[in-house]
Design a protein around this motif. Structure first.
Motif, PDB file in Angstrom:
ATOM      1  N   UNK A 115       0.797  -1.226   0.000  1.00  0.00           N
ATOM      2  CA  UNK A 115       0.000   0.000   0.000  1.00  0.00           C
ATOM      3  C   UNK A 115       0.823   1.267   0.000  1.00  0.00           C
ATOM      4  N   UNK A 116       0.103   2.363  -0.182  1.00  0.00           N
ATOM      5  CA  UNK A 116       0.739   3.679  -0.266  1.00  0.00           C
ATOM      6  C   UNK A 116       1.346   4.120   1.065  1.00  0.00           C
ATOM      7  N   UNK A 117       0.844   3.595   2.163  1.00  0.00           N
ATOM      8  CA  UNK A 117       1.350   3.982   3.488  1.00  0.00           C
ATOM      9  C   UNK A 117       2.388   3.000   4.032  1.00  0.00           C
TER      10      UNK A 117
END
Length: 166
Positions: free
Chosen positions: A140-142
């Motif tokens: 994911x982006x995080x």
């Protein structure tokens, strides 16, 4: 007859002196394997430097030896006039072995496909790809911990499951 022979030899020497040697338009400035532990990937990274004017519309075609075996991994990358340095990065690799030589063939071609220059270089890793986990550590982006690696029960699986030829 002897005068004609001498004249022909002199003409040949003059014509040979007028020919330009093949011009190198790019040169290799670096090559290495990139191991990214966070996303469990390995790639080739080849850097080139322009050493001469390259015609508009030209491209670099790099054929990277596939460490898994089989057909080479081909990268076709357009060259832009503003680029003084060119970075070529392969798709993700599997089965890179420590201290084994891997060949890369590079062709610089013009917009019509005519070969302007050919290069050959060799990569050698100081790490074996088995040091990488088979699954990304984060997702994911995080950059959240990958639940397939960091399990809810607290156990961790860093195993590398690549099936590689011996």
């Amino acid at each position: 007859m002897r005068k004609h022979l001498i004249a022909a030899a002199a003409t040949s020497l003059l014509l040979a002196a007028c020919q330009r040697p093949a011009e190198n338009l790019v040169e290799v400035t670096g090559h290495l394997f990139v191991f990214n532990y966070r996303v469990a990937s390995a790639t080739y990274l080849l850097t080139l430097k322009k050493t001469g004017p390259i015609p508009d519309g030209s491209a670099i075609i790099a054929e990277f030896e596939n460490p898994q075996g089989g057909a080479p991994l081909v990268l076709n990358q357009k060259i832009y006039p503003i680029d003084d340095k060119i970075a070529l990065q392969s798709q993700n690799l599997h089965c890179v072995r420590k201290d084994r030589p891997y060949t890369v063939n590079v062709r610089l071609v013009d917009k019509d496909g005519k070969v302007l220059q050919e290069l050959k270089t060799e990569f050698r890793s100081d790490l074996d790809q088995t040091v990488l986990p088979s699954k990304p550590l984060v997702v994911g982006a995080l950059y959240e911990k990958n639940p397939e690696v960091f399990r809810p029960d607290g156990s961790v699986d860093f195993s590398n499951t690549d099936k590689c030829p011996a």
